[in-house]
Design a protein around this motif. Structure first.
Motif, PDB file in Angstrom:
ATOM      1  N   VAL A  39       0.848  -1.195   0.000  1.00 18.86           N
ATOM      2  CA  VAL A  39       0.000   0.000   0.000  1.00 18.86           C
ATOM      3  C   VAL A  39       0.885   1.248   0.000  1.00 18.86           C
ATOM      4  O   VAL A  39       2.083   1.167   0.252  1.00 18.86           O
ATOM      5  N   THR A  41       1.352   4.588   2.158  1.00 20.50           N
ATOM      6  CA  THR A  41       0.968   5.111   3.475  1.00 20.50           C
ATOM      7  C   THR A  41       1.410   6.567   3.594  1.00 20.50           C
ATOM      8  O   THR A  41       2.376   6.988   2.966  1.00 20.50           O
ATOM      9  N   GLU A  52       5.690   3.846   0.049  1.00 18.68           N
ATOM     10  CA  GLU A  52       5.248   2.469  -0.165  1.00 18.68           C
ATOM     11  C   GLU A  52       5.516   1.646   1.098  1.00 18.68           C
ATOM     12  O   GLU A  52       6.526   1.832   1.774  1.00 18.68           O
ATOM     13  N   GLN A  79      -6.833  -8.482   1.777  1.00 21.67           N
ATOM     14  CA  GLN A  79      -6.956  -7.056   2.096  1.00 21.67           C
ATOM     15  C   GLN A  79      -7.840  -6.846   3.317  1.00 21.67           C
ATOM     16  O   GLN A  79      -7.513  -6.039   4.191  1.00 21.67           O
ATOM     17  N   LEU A  83      -5.864  -5.248   6.361  1.00 22.12           N
ATOM     18  CA  LEU A  83      -6.073  -3.797   6.340  1.00 22.12           C
ATOM     19  C   LEU A  83      -7.302  -3.362   7.133  1.00 22.12           C
ATOM     20  O   LEU A  83      -7.614  -2.180   7.181  1.00 22.12           O
ATOM     21  N   TRP A  90      -3.768   4.794   4.493  1.00 15.51           N
ATOM     22  CA  TRP A  90      -3.192   4.142   3.322  1.00 15.51           C
ATOM     23  C   TRP A  90      -4.108   4.339   2.115  1.00 15.51           C
ATOM     24  O   TRP A  90      -5.271   4.693   2.229  1.00 15.51           O
ATOM     25  N   ARG A  91      -3.545   4.086   0.939  1.00 12.50           N
ATOM     26  CA  ARG A  91      -4.309   4.092  -0.314  1.00 12.50           C
ATOM     27  C   ARG A  91      -3.618   3.139  -1.281  1.00 12.50           C
ATOM     28  O   ARG A  91      -2.505   2.670  -1.034  1.00 12.50           O
ATOM     29  N   ASN A  92      -4.272   2.866  -2.387  1.00 15.18           N
ATOM     30  CA  ASN A  92      -3.679   2.109  -3.486  1.00 15.18           C
ATOM     31  C   ASN A  92      -3.190   0.723  -3.057  1.00 15.18           C
ATOM     32  O   ASN A  92      -2.055   0.333  -3.345  1.00 15.18           O
ATOM     33  N   ALA A  93      -4.025  -0.034  -2.358  1.00 15.13           N
ATOM     34  CA  ALA A  93      -3.656  -1.404  -1.968  1.00 15.13           C
ATOM     35  C   ALA A  93      -3.585  -2.289  -3.209  1.00 15.13           C
ATOM     36  O   ALA A  93      -4.453  -2.232  -4.072  1.00 15.13           O
TER      37      ALA A  93
END
Length: 150
Positions: A39, A41, A52, A79, A83, A90-93
């Protein structure tokens, strides 16, 4: 605090906290690719404000199941499992497959440049050796039937 044992007989720390060296060891022992849940962060130490981060690492069996210190698991829930309690930091897992333990380490260095520091690298190598010993004692026999053609 005593670390609880997973159903595999392996301490929980090898799934949560020391999953990188365990995934590396399992990849080397079983010749399986390593998979990471990575992810972005929030970070005050990055010019973009994001860095990352590898949340979890495991190996992927030929039938597509994940395998880590807890045993086999369905990757579709990774996920949710890893998560669920992280909030919105966070984003973009994404799930990323790496060919082997060397490729995993390269990815870790991209995420954590300090991993190249000789002291960190030595510590990682020691943990990988310990993980290999744990895996040989508790995990490899669980994976072998899934890796043996019928």
């Amino acid at each position: 605090m005593l670390d609880k044992l997973l159903a595999t007989g392996v301490p929980e720390e090898w799934r949560h906290g020391r999953c990188y060296p365990m995934a590396s060891a399992l990849s080397d022992l079983l010749s399986l690719p390593v998979v990471t849940l990575t992810v972005s962060t929030r970070s005050d130490h990055s010019p973009t404000g994001w860095r990352e981060h590898v949340v979890h690492a495991w190996v992927r069996s030929p039938d597509g199941e994940g395998f880590d210190a807890g045993g086999f698991f369905d990757e579709s829930g990774v996920q949710t499992t890893f998560l669920a309690n992280t909030g919105t930091i966070w984003r973009n897992a994404r799930v990323i497959e790496h060919a082997d333990s060397a490729a995993l380490f390269s990815h870790l260095v991209e995420c954590f440049p300090e991993a190249m520091d000789p002291t960190h690298r030595l510590h990682f190598d020691i943990l990988c050796q310990q993980a290999s010993e744990v895996a040989q004692e508790h995990l490899v026999h669980l994976a072998m039937p899934a890796l043996t053609p019928a």
